[in-house]
Design a protein around this motif. Structure first.
Motif, short mmCIF file in Angstrom:
data_model
loop_
_atom_site.label_atom_id
_atom_site.label_comp_id
_atom_site.label_asym_id
_atom_site.label_seq_id
_atom_site.Cartn_x
_atom_site.Cartn_y
_atom_site.Cartn_z
N ILE A 171 52.23 -45.36 56.23
CA ILE A 171 52.99 -46.49 55.69
C ILE A 171 53.10 -47.59 56.73
O ILE A 171 52.90 -48.78 56.45
CB ILE A 171 54.39 -46.03 55.24
CG1 ILE A 171 54.28 -45.13 54.01
CG2 ILE A 171 55.28 -47.23 54.93
CD1 ILE A 171 55.56 -44.45 53.63
N LYS A 172 53.42 -47.21 57.98
CA LYS A 172 53.52 -48.20 59.06
C LYS A 172 52.19 -48.90 59.28
O LYS A 172 52.13 -50.10 59.53
CB LYS A 172 54.00 -47.52 60.34
CG LYS A 172 55.46 -47.11 60.29
CD LYS A 172 55.89 -46.40 61.57
CE LYS A 172 57.36 -46.02 61.51
NZ LYS A 172 57.81 -45.28 62.68
N LYS A 173 51.11 -48.15 59.17
CA LYS A 173 49.78 -48.72 59.32
C LYS A 173 49.50 -49.72 58.20
O LYS A 173 48.94 -50.80 58.43
CB LYS A 173 48.72 -47.61 59.31
CG LYS A 173 47.31 -48.09 59.60
CD LYS A 173 46.35 -46.91 59.64
CE LYS A 173 44.91 -47.39 59.85
NZ LYS A 173 43.95 -46.26 59.84
N GLY A 174 49.91 -49.35 56.98
CA GLY A 174 49.73 -50.26 55.85
C GLY A 174 50.52 -51.54 56.02
O GLY A 174 50.02 -52.63 55.76
N LEU A 175 51.74 -51.41 56.49
CA LEU A 175 52.58 -52.59 56.71
C LEU A 175 51.97 -53.49 57.78
O LEU A 175 52.07 -54.72 57.70
CB LEU A 175 53.99 -52.17 57.13
CG LEU A 175 54.89 -51.61 56.02
CD1 LEU A 175 56.16 -51.03 56.61
CD2 LEU A 175 55.21 -52.67 54.99
N ALA A 176 51.34 -52.89 58.78
CA ALA A 176 50.75 -53.67 59.87
C ALA A 176 49.60 -54.55 59.40
O ALA A 176 49.25 -55.53 60.05
CB ALA A 176 50.26 -52.72 60.97
N ASN A 177 49.03 -54.24 58.23
CA ASN A 177 47.93 -55.04 57.69
C ASN A 177 48.44 -56.33 57.04
O ASN A 177 47.64 -57.23 56.75
CB ASN A 177 47.15 -54.25 56.63
CG ASN A 177 46.38 -53.10 57.25
OD1 ASN A 177 46.00 -53.14 58.41
ND2 ASN A 177 46.16 -52.05 56.48
N LEU A 178 49.73 -56.42 56.80
CA LEU A 178 50.30 -57.58 56.13
C LEU A 178 50.56 -58.71 57.11
O LEU A 178 50.60 -58.51 58.33
CB LEU A 178 51.61 -57.19 55.43
CG LEU A 178 51.49 -56.09 54.37
CD1 LEU A 178 52.88 -55.68 53.89
CD2 LEU A 178 50.64 -56.57 53.20
#
Length: 198
Positions: free
Chosen positions: A126-133
């Motif tokens: 989830i943190k990795k996904g957020l970092a893409n934003l």
């Protein structure tokens, strides 16, 4: 599985228009479970979903004089329930207390425990996904979910409208769900909200 009988349902609508309560009950029994399943997926509250279903069929009865002109009964019923569901969600989004109640109801969904377990196991993802934003989306989402700020407070801090802030948060939740599904993890929006509200 029974086939959709357009002619038979148009006849039922004609009878309802004439005040036939039995025909109305028949249509209600035919659609109530399908309509309920549709609504509860969006409002995440069984009580509110039941109320929307009841309101949908009350509207059909109250406006029965127009039923003979309806060419596709199923489409007509789903249009009414879709509009009532949209109105409900709109009102909930505008009312912070109502929105808090919607989120509280989401926590009671049967799938939430499984969702929560998956989410805990997938925290790094989830943190990795957020970092893409974008930085702005991350900031808005963190202010909402981690700092617990209201849409109005966030809007004032980041210089955007309250509605734009709300849309960003919804977009991020949808993105996270899609991102997780691409990584073979299925999480409902209610599960995501549950996780970020802990």
């Amino acid at each position: 599985m029974s086939l959709y009988n357009l002619s038979a349902e148009k006849i039922l609508l004609q009878k309802i228009a004439e005040g036939d309560a039995y025909a109305f009950k028949h249509v209600f029994e035919l659609y109530k479970n399908k309509v309920y399943s549709f609504v509860v997926r969006f409002v995440h509250s069984r009580a509110d979903a039941e109320e929307i279903v009841q309101d949908t069929f009350c509207t059909i009865w109250q406006k029965r004089d127009i039923l003979p002109n309806i060419e596709h009964p199923r489409n007509y019923i789903y249009t009414i329930v879709r509009n009532k569901t949209y109105t409900y969600l709109n009102q909930a989004a505008k009312n912070q207390k109502a929105l808090a109640q919607v989120w509280a109801n989401m926590q009671l969904e049967q799938n939430d425990i499984a969702d929560l377990t998956d989410l805990r196991d997938s925290e790094l993802l989830i943190k990795k996904g957020l970092a893409n934003l974008s930085e702005q989306k991350q900031q808005i989402f963190n202010l909402s979910r981690i700092d617990g700020m209201s849409h109005e407070e966030i809007a004032a801090q980041v210089g955007l409208s309250k509605s734009r802030v709300k849309n960003v948060i919804v977009d991020v939740l949808k993105y996270l769900r899609h991102y997780l599904s691409e990584n073979n993890i299925s999480i409902s929006i209610s599960g995501l909200l549950f996780y970020f509200m802990m």
